[in-house]
Design a protein around this motif. Structure first.
Motif, mmCIF file in Angstrom:
data_model
loop_
_atom_site.group_PDB
_atom_site.id
_atom_site.type_symbol
_atom_site.label_atom_id
_atom_site.label_comp_id
_atom_site.label_asym_id
_atom_site.label_seq_id
_atom_site.Cartn_x
_atom_site.Cartn_y
_atom_site.Cartn_z
ATOM 1 N N ASN A 101 0.837 -1.201 0.000
ATOM 2 C CA ASN A 101 0.000 0.000 0.000
ATOM 3 C C ASN A 101 0.878 1.260 0.000
ATOM 4 N N LEU A 102 1.902 1.276 0.870
ATOM 5 C CA LEU A 102 2.822 2.412 0.923
ATOM 6 C C LEU A 102 3.587 2.558 -0.391
ATOM 7 N N PHE A 128 3.511 5.771 -2.902
ATOM 8 C CA PHE A 128 4.768 6.402 -3.338
ATOM 9 C C PHE A 128 4.855 6.444 -4.862
ATOM 10 N N LEU A 129 4.491 5.354 -5.519
ATOM 11 C CA LEU A 129 4.529 5.280 -6.979
ATOM 12 C C LEU A 129 3.541 6.259 -7.603
ATOM 13 N N GLN A 130 2.324 6.347 -7.027
ATOM 14 C CA GLN A 130 1.301 7.261 -7.547
ATOM 15 C C GLN A 130 1.752 8.715 -7.410
ATOM 16 N N ASN A 131 2.336 9.054 -6.254
ATOM 17 C CA ASN A 131 2.844 10.411 -6.041
ATOM 18 C C ASN A 131 3.977 10.741 -7.008
ATOM 19 N N THR A 132 4.828 9.753 -7.281
ATOM 20 C CA THR A 132 5.931 9.960 -8.231
ATOM 21 C C THR A 132 5.394 10.229 -9.632
ATOM 22 N N ASP A 154 2.375 11.447 -10.411
ATOM 23 C CA ASP A 154 1.744 12.776 -10.397
ATOM 24 C C ASP A 154 2.791 13.878 -10.473
ATOM 25 N N LEU A 155 3.880 13.703 -9.725
ATOM 26 C CA LEU A 155 4.949 14.695 -9.722
ATOM 27 C C LEU A 155 5.609 14.794 -11.102
ATOM 28 N N SER A 156 5.818 13.644 -11.736
ATOM 29 C CA SER A 156 6.433 13.662 -13.062
ATOM 30 C C SER A 156 5.509 14.326 -14.079
ATOM 31 N N ASP A 157 4.163 14.128 -13.947
ATOM 32 C CA ASP A 157 3.208 14.805 -14.833
ATOM 33 C C ASP A 157 3.270 16.315 -14.650
#
Length: 201
Positions: A160-161, A165-169, A171-174
């Protein structure tokens, strides 16, 4: 004839005693926090070469004391050495490895006798020196570490963590991509305005 045989006997006896003295063993005490599988007969190695074996083991309240016998007094071990237990082979045999940290030169240790009282002032390990040993490579520790890692990967909270972390990465790259695109558009507009100005003049 009898005198000649007697002289030969004396010479042979002298050679045997001298040979025994040249190859006389010496002993060292090594203290470990745990036996780590050490037993009587365990090999003592230096630079991968068998230089002796364990003669006796004594358990204390807080440690284990090992008596190691070195094969010859001509085997010189620097005091600045790491002494550790390691597992080798398919059967996980325990050996005591001595890893010298200093480079030995013949000039430094040419006249040193490990059995003499003057040896204790030198930079080598002498007869009946007391040393500290530690645990080295152990397959049981590697198996435990691999088991802990595999258990972490089976843990749902870890996944889950990792997903967050992957989803935030992503979003940040977008966001970084959109900012870069906007900057590129601004630069192209600025370039076209600047070009028109230069052409006007």
């Amino acid at each position: 004839m009898i005198f000649f045989l007697f002289i030969c006997f004396i010479i042979i006896l002298w050679l045997i005693v001298n040979l025994d003295m040249n190859n006389k063993t010496y002993s060292i005490f090594i203290e470990f926090k745990n036996a780590y599988g050490i037993r009587e007969g365990t090999i003592v190695r230096m630079r991968g070469v068998n230089i002796g074996s364990v003669k006796n083991i004594k358990m204390d309240l807080n440690s284990v004391l090992v008596l190691g016998s070195i094969k010859s007094r001509h085997i010189l071990i620097p005091k600045n050495s790491i002494i550790e237990t390691n597992q080798t082979g398919l059967l996980n045999d325990i050996v005591i490895d001595i890893i010298p940290l200093d480079k030995i030169t013949e000039r430094d240790f040419q006249d040193v006798n490990v059995l003499s009282p003057q040896c204790f002032k030198s930079k080598i390990i002498c007869h009946l020196n007391y040393l500290q040993g530690e645990r080295g490579l152990n397959y049981d520790d590697l198996v435990r570490a691999a088991t802990r890692v595999s258990q972490r990967f089976d843990d749902p909270s870890f996944f889950n963590l990792f997903y967050i972390f992957l989803q935030n990465t992503i979003d940040l790259s977008d966001d970084i991509f959109s900012i870069t695109l906007d900057m590129s558009n601004l630069l192209s507009i600025f370039y076209s305005i600047l070009k028109k100005r230069l052409d006007f003049y």
